[in-house]
Design an enzyme around this catalytic site. Structure first.
Site, PDB file in Angstrom:
ATOM      1  N   LYS A 188       0.849  -1.203   0.000  1.00 33.85           N
ATOM      2  CA  LYS A 188       0.000   0.000   0.000  1.00 33.85           C
ATOM      3  C   LYS A 188       0.880   1.248   0.000  1.00 33.85           C
ATOM      4  O   LYS A 188       1.911   1.292   0.689  1.00 33.85           O
ATOM      5  CB  LYS A 188      -0.902  -0.030   1.239  1.00 33.85           C
ATOM      6  CG  LYS A 188      -1.923   1.101   1.330  1.00 33.85           C
ATOM      7  CD  LYS A 188      -2.805   0.957   2.574  1.00 33.85           C
ATOM      8  CE  LYS A 188      -3.885   2.027   2.661  1.00 33.85           C
ATOM      9  NZ  LYS A 188      -4.715   1.908   3.878  1.00 33.85           N
ATOM     10  N   SER A 195      -9.803   1.740   3.027  1.00 31.69           N
ATOM     11  CA  SER A 195      -8.994   2.547   2.136  1.00 31.69           C
ATOM     12  C   SER A 195      -7.932   1.744   1.373  1.00 31.69           C
ATOM     13  O   SER A 195      -7.394   2.237   0.387  1.00 31.69           O
ATOM     14  CB  SER A 195      -8.276   3.653   2.932  1.00 31.69           C
ATOM     15  OG  SER A 195      -7.360   3.071   3.845  1.00 31.69           O
ATOM     16  N   SER A 199      -9.837  -0.477   7.231  1.00 28.01           N
ATOM     17  CA  SER A 199      -9.271  -0.367   5.879  1.00 28.01           C
ATOM     18  C   SER A 199      -8.602  -1.615   5.328  1.00 28.01           C
ATOM     19  O   SER A 199      -8.289  -1.659   4.147  1.00 28.01           O
ATOM     20  CB  SER A 199      -8.273   0.777   5.821  1.00 28.01           C
ATOM     21  OG  SER A 199      -8.961   1.977   5.643  1.00 28.01           O
TER      22      SER A 199
HETATM   23  N1  GLN Z   1     -13.107   4.350   6.517  1.00 29.09           N
HETATM   24  C1  GLN Z   1     -12.429   4.726   7.721  1.00 29.09           C
HETATM   25  C2  GLN Z   1     -11.951   6.155   7.626  1.00 29.09           C
HETATM   26  O1  GLN Z   1     -12.144   6.731   6.610  1.00 29.09           O
HETATM   27  C3  GLN Z   1     -11.300   3.792   8.019  1.00 29.09           C
HETATM   28  C4  GLN Z   1     -10.108   4.049   7.187  1.00 29.09           C
HETATM   29  C5  GLN Z   1      -8.922   3.229   7.605  1.00 29.09           C
HETATM   30  O2  GLN Z   1      -9.040   2.213   8.283  1.00 29.09           O
HETATM   31  N2  GLN Z   1      -7.763   3.720   7.252  1.00 29.09           N
HETATM   32  O3  GLN Z   1     -11.408   6.698   8.527  1.00 29.09           O
END
Ligand code: GLN
Length: 489
Positions: free
Chosen positions: A80, A155, A179
């Site tokens: 990532k 994400s 995410s």
């Molecule tokens: N969707 C969540 C956020 O936008 C989690 C994102 C993540 O785990 N990085 O904060």
């Protein structure tokens, strides 16, 4: 079909010299050439560098190095775009880092390289890991391999899709509120969020430091266990990493669930849950019972407040962490008449709308006069949520839930409604708030269109062995993980 192999299958073939690391890496590169134009999981990849690493792995194999010594020797693993790899671009899905190239390896990358992995590629993500769909990337959306008109979840959408579409053998992502688990569920692969502190965060660009954790994506639970065994462990460069030794996770995968008690939180099976997801998870629960586990209803009474407190705590921490992107230290700069104007212009041009929204929200909840009402209260709620879980874990070994309330949604469907997007995380954020570990494994498909559904298994702090054991037993009793997305055909 080398690119379709799991880590366990590939390392067996590498050890027997039936396949070389170079062939395995080339197979992944060929698959990227075949499908990534439609998927856009990768932001970039350096083929020559990947092949050079593969040749070094082949030389090591030739010299007699074994997978007992280097468990990932010759295995292509993609990363990532929020984790630092020396000499590679590091953009966090954002424009603000410009042409920044990382001068060092994150601890997890050092560990992957020490274990012999071929570390290649930058995987697409929501900007600074803020999002649930990968639509917030500054470099374009990643498409779901089961239906190109749908989002892969986020994400770490690129990390999930690259594994689900066999563009790499395994990958790394990060999970602050879901995410890893959410895109694994929506794209159809295994995603593991380790306990807070199990994996070093050194070299992970911080989003919300008290919630962030790096974890693996794999095609099977065994592969996720192998990856965690490599990347886990204490690191003096991350003071929140725990000093406990890393167990041999793969050794606990014996398929036997007799004597295990699994909790079903009653608050997770009401309203908003898509009927097909509900049916798939209920069927999975039946399978777990047939495998010998005892299922009991539990209560996590503060679940309703998890999303609200998460989006206060995460934005507060983000507003502080992102202050460093100021046009001075890293990446892109837009000049101004004085430093203040330069900061404003740089940040105005460099950050996308969701990141700006989070910074504004986070600054607000930390500001004098609102700190007690929002931030402090959210921290208290966080403690209550953690206590709910710790109480439950006095009687159960793991907790079983859906990973997300629905299967993959259409690209654009929630993009204009941040609240709807935030609600997708309803089953994943409590785990981060409480510092637990959790995994998502494929547990079925919706009928039409055919989209993957994820089963989430949560464990107590450092409870990865139980979580992996349950997930593995379930996976071995079912065939969902063997189904491949139509993108290949
Ligand atoms: N969707 C969540 C956020 O936008 C989690 C994102 C993540 O785990 N990085 O904060």
């Amino acid at each position: 079909m080398i690119h379709r192999l799991t880590i366990s299958e590939l390392t067996t073939k590498l050890a027997r010299r039936e396949v070389s690391a170079r062939e395995a890496t080339q197979a992944c590169l060929d698959q990227i050439a075949r499908v990534d134009g439609r998927l856009h999981a990768f932001l970039s990849h350096h083929a020559a560098d990947a092949l050079a690493q593969a040749e070094a792995a082949d030389a090591a194999l030739q010299a007699g190095v074994t997978h007992a010594q280097k468990p990932l020797l010759g295995v292509p693993v993609a990363v990532k775009d929020v984790i630092a790899v020396k000499g590679q671009p590091l953009n966090c899905g954002s424009k603000i880092l410009g042409h920044y190239v990382s001068p060092f390896d994150a601890t997890v990358i050092e560990k992957l390289k020490d274990a012999g992995a071929v570390v290649f590629g930058r995987l697409n993500m929501d900007e600074f890991a803020m999002g649930s769909s990968t639509e917030n990337s500054a470099f374009g959306v990643t498409h779901n391999p089961w239906d190109l008109t749908r989002a892969p979840g986020g994400s770490s959408g690129g990390s999930a899709v690259a594994v689900a579409a066999d563009e790499c053998i395994a990958s790394l992502g990060s999970d602050t509120g879901g995410s890893i688990r959410l895109p694994a569920a929506l794209s159809g692969c295994v995603g593991l969020k380790p306990t807070y502190g199990r994996v070093s965060r050194y070299g992970l660009v911080a989003y919300a430091s008290s919630l962030d954790q790096i974890g693996p994506f794999g095609k099977t639970v065994r592969d996720a266990a192998l990856m965690l065994g490599v990347i886990g462990g204490h690191d003096p460069r991350d003071s929140t990493s725990v000093p406990q030794p890393v167990p041999d996770y793969a050794a606990t995968l014996d398929g036997n669930l007799r004597g295990l008690k699994l909790g079903l939180p009653k608050e997770y099976f009401v309203g908003g849950l898509d009927p097909e997801v509900k049916r798939a998870v209920e069927a999975a629960v039946k399978t777990l019972q047939e495998l010998g586990a005892e299922l009991v209803e539990i209560s996590l009474p503060h679940s309703d407040y998890a999303i609200a407190s998460y989006y206060i705590i995460a934005t507060a921490e983000a507003s502080a962490n992102l202050a460093r992107f100021d046009g001075v230290r890293y990446g892109a700069r837009v000049d101004g008449a004085d430093p203040i104007e330069m900061y404003g212009r740089t940040r105005g041009a460099g950050f996308g709308p969701e990141v700006k929204r989070r910074i504004v929200l986070g600054t607000y909840v930390l500001s004098s006069g609102y700190y007690d009402a929002y931030y402090l209260r959210a921290q208290k709620v966080r403690t209550l949520i953690r206590q709910d879980f710790l109480r439950a874990f006095e009687t159960v070994d793991a907790i079983v839930t859906p990973t997300s309330p629905t299967a993959a949604f259409k690209i654009g469907e929630k993009a204009d409604d941040p609240l709807q997007m935030y609600l997708i995380d309803i089953f994943t954020v409590p785990c981060n708030l409480a510092g637990l570990c959790g995994i998502s494994v494929p547990c079925g498909f919706t009928a039409s269109p055919k989209l993957p559904i994820g089963l989430q298994i949560l464990g107590k702090p450092l409870g990865e062995p139980a979580v992996l054991k349950v997930a593995h037993a379930y996976e071995q009793a079912t065939a969902w993980h063997k189904q491949k997305p139509p993108v290949d055909g």
